[in-house]
Design a protein around this motif. Structure first.
Motif, PDB file in Angstrom:
ATOM      1  N   ILE A 138     -20.056  -0.284 -36.032  1.00 40.17           N
ATOM      2  CA  ILE A 138     -20.569  -1.459 -35.321  1.00 40.17           C
ATOM      3  C   ILE A 138     -19.683  -1.808 -34.125  1.00 40.17           C
ATOM      4  O   ILE A 138     -20.170  -2.006 -32.999  1.00 40.17           O
ATOM      5  N   THR A 139     -18.368  -1.883 -34.361  1.00 40.28           N
ATOM      6  CA  THR A 139     -17.437  -2.312 -33.315  1.00 40.28           C
ATOM      7  C   THR A 139     -17.496  -1.416 -32.098  1.00 40.28           C
ATOM      8  O   THR A 139     -17.622  -1.896 -30.953  1.00 40.28           O
ATOM      9  N   ILE A 186     -27.686 -13.625 -19.214  1.00 38.78           N
ATOM     10  CA  ILE A 186     -28.546 -13.267 -20.351  1.00 38.78           C
ATOM     11  C   ILE A 186     -29.074 -11.847 -20.195  1.00 38.78           C
ATOM     12  O   ILE A 186     -29.060 -11.054 -21.141  1.00 38.78           O
ATOM     13  N   ARG A 187     -29.529 -11.501 -18.984  1.00 34.33           N
ATOM     14  CA  ARG A 187     -30.035 -10.137 -18.759  1.00 34.33           C
ATOM     15  C   ARG A 187     -28.923  -9.107 -18.889  1.00 34.33           C
ATOM     16  O   ARG A 187     -29.143  -8.007 -19.419  1.00 34.33           O
ATOM     17  N   ALA A 188     -27.714  -9.449 -18.416  1.00 31.87           N
ATOM     18  CA  ALA A 188     -26.580  -8.531 -18.547  1.00 31.87           C
ATOM     19  C   ALA A 188     -26.226  -8.310 -20.013  1.00 31.87           C
ATOM     20  O   ALA A 188     -26.024  -7.169 -20.457  1.00 31.87           O
ATOM     21  N   LEU A 189     -26.186  -9.402 -20.786  1.00 31.04           N
ATOM     22  CA  LEU A 189     -25.888  -9.284 -22.217  1.00 31.04           C
ATOM     23  C   LEU A 189     -26.997  -8.534 -22.953  1.00 31.04           C
ATOM     24  O   LEU A 189     -26.718  -7.785 -23.905  1.00 31.04           O
ATOM     25  N   ALA A 190     -28.230  -8.731 -22.515  1.00 35.03           N
ATOM     26  CA  ALA A 190     -29.351  -8.019 -23.132  1.00 35.03           C
ATOM     27  C   ALA A 190     -29.226  -6.518 -22.915  1.00 35.03           C
ATOM     28  O   ALA A 190     -29.515  -5.722 -23.820  1.00 35.03           O
ATOM     29  N   SER A 191     -28.770  -6.114 -21.722  1.00 28.51           N
ATOM     30  CA  SER A 191     -28.590  -4.679 -21.452  1.00 28.51           C
ATOM     31  C   SER A 191     -27.494  -4.107 -22.339  1.00 28.51           C
ATOM     32  O   SER A 191     -27.616  -2.991 -22.846  1.00 28.51           O
ATOM     33  N   ILE A 192     -26.418  -4.880 -22.540  1.00 31.27           N
ATOM     34  CA  ILE A 192     -25.347  -4.425 -23.432  1.00 31.27           C
ATOM     35  C   ILE A 192     -25.871  -4.288 -24.855  1.00 31.27           C
ATOM     36  O   ILE A 192     -25.559  -3.319 -25.565  1.00 31.27           O
ATOM     37  N   LEU A 193     -26.692  -5.246 -25.275  1.00 29.02           N
ATOM     38  CA  LEU A 193     -27.260  -5.201 -26.625  1.00 29.02           C
ATOM     39  C   LEU A 193     -28.156  -3.982 -26.799  1.00 29.02           C
ATOM     40  O   LEU A 193     -28.106  -3.302 -27.841  1.00 29.02           O
ATOM     41  N   VAL A 194     -28.963  -3.676 -25.786  1.00 27.77           N
ATOM     42  CA  VAL A 194     -29.867  -2.518 -25.862  1.00 27.77           C
ATOM     43  C   VAL A 194     -29.066  -1.226 -26.009  1.00 27.77           C
ATOM     44  O   VAL A 194     -29.355  -0.392 -26.874  1.00 27.77           O
ATOM     45  N   PHE A 195     -28.048  -1.053 -25.176  1.00 29.94           N
ATOM     46  CA  PHE A 195     -27.240   0.162 -25.246  1.00 29.94           C
ATOM     47  C   PHE A 195     -26.408   0.211 -26.531  1.00 29.94           C
ATOM     48  O   PHE A 195     -26.134   1.296 -27.053  1.00 29.94           O
ATOM     49  N   GLY A 255     -21.785   0.360 -25.732  1.00 26.86           N
ATOM     50  CA  GLY A 255     -22.808  -0.428 -25.042  1.00 26.86           C
ATOM     51  C   GLY A 255     -22.275  -1.049 -23.771  1.00 26.86           C
ATOM     52  O   GLY A 255     -22.960  -1.064 -22.737  1.00 26.86           O
ATOM     53  N   ILE A 256     -21.044  -1.567 -23.821  1.00 24.72           N
ATOM     54  CA  ILE A 256     -20.428  -2.162 -22.626  1.00 24.72           C
ATOM     55  C   ILE A 256     -20.225  -1.103 -21.542  1.00 24.72           C
ATOM     56  O   ILE A 256     -20.497  -1.343 -20.362  1.00 24.72           O
ATOM     57  N   ILE A 257     -19.754   0.072 -21.941  1.00 21.25           N
ATOM     58  CA  ILE A 257     -19.519   1.150 -20.974  1.00 21.25           C
ATOM     59  C   ILE A 257     -20.818   1.585 -20.305  1.00 21.25           C
ATOM     60  O   ILE A 257     -20.906   1.704 -19.078  1.00 21.25           O
TER      61      ILE A 257
END
Length: 269
Positions: free
Chosen positions: A88-89, A15-24, A95-97
């Motif tokens: 968006i894509t 969840i924290r990892a996905l949250a960081s991706i969402l933030v970026f 964000g992943i990078i």
């Protein structure tokens, strides 16, 4: 801890990892002027850093061939939602990078407590070296593979009457996938390091299957890069070098393990 407790802990790390991706991703979406106009569209402009350095090299050796005077293509959006969908894509890809170091750190925090003292010792600095190799791959993909691929493909013509008009999704997707793929494939030394430590890989094995590795690298490079020989070769060459470095790393790890084993035997005697 019980199995369910481990799953609960893993869930929060994910969840924290996905949250960081969402933030970026949100940052990349909002700062589109920098991430898209400056970064992603940068290799498609003649004043890009790589082209300028190639031109400087050309002047140094008295050859104007290396100077990129024009990139004969235009970008188009052929669908009503083309630009918005691409925005968006590829904000998600950015964000992943950007979140990769933190994401790996979160996953490593879940794995590390399960290691014994010796395993923790040999894996010390894993997050740092994974992040370093990923950053090197990203920079190589962005400053070498992407601009040279764009230059080659934009100047390639079957006939003079055919103009290069690239769709925005094709251009942005190619740049993002080149950069991300280079970052991931630069993890080869860490993969070999891990396989050596668990007893799967050895220098002799890596040398024996060197030819097979060359074929696999070429195939993977062809899959991950745009369908042109230039991009495939550009990403393959550093991987060949990294493979040879991995053989050296594997040998160094085995020597260290043999010394530790000999030391422990002496202490037991």
């Amino acid at each position: 801890m019980s199995f369910l407790d481990h799953l609960e802990q893993l869930r929060w790390h994910i969840i924290r990892a996905l949250a960081s991706i969402l933030v970026f991703t949100i940052i990349a979406f909002l700062a589109r002027g920098f991430f898209f106009e400056t970064l992603i569209l940068g290799p498609g402009k003649v004043d890009f850093w790589t082209y300028q350095r190639l031109c400087d090299l050309g002047r140094l050796i008295n050859s104007e061939v290396l100077c990129i005077e024009k990139l004969p293509f235009i970008l188009q959006s052929r669908t009503l939602t083309g630009q918005f969908t691409a925005h968006i894509t590829y904000s998600i890809v950015i964000g992943i990078i950007l979140a990769f170091p933190y994401t790996f750190w979160e996953l490593w925090r879940f794995i590390a407590p399960g290691l014994n003292i010796s395993e923790r010792r040999v894996t010390r600095g894993a997050v740092f070296f994974v992040t370093l190799l990923f950053a090197m791959g990203i920079l190589f993909g962005y400053y070498v593979i992407a601009p040279l691929s764009i230059n080659f493909l934009s100047n390639y013509q079957l006939a003079e009457s055919i103009q290069n008009e690239f769709d925005i999704s094709s251009y942005v997707g190619s740049v993002c996938m080149i950069v991300l793929s280079a970052g991931i494939m630069f993890q080869l030394p860490m993969v070999v390091l891990f396989l050596t430590k668990v007893g799967v890989a050895t220098p002799a094995l890596l040398k024996h299957y060197r030819r097979h590795a060359v074929v696999i690298i070429l195939i993977v490079s062809a899959i991950l890069t745009p369908p042109d020989v230039i991009s495939q070769c550009l990403i393959s060459m550093p991987l060949f070098i990294l493979y040879e470095v991995s053989i050296f790393i594997s040998g160094a790890v085995l020597k260290r393990q043999e010394k530790q084993l000999a030391k422990s035997k002496k202490e037991n005697e």
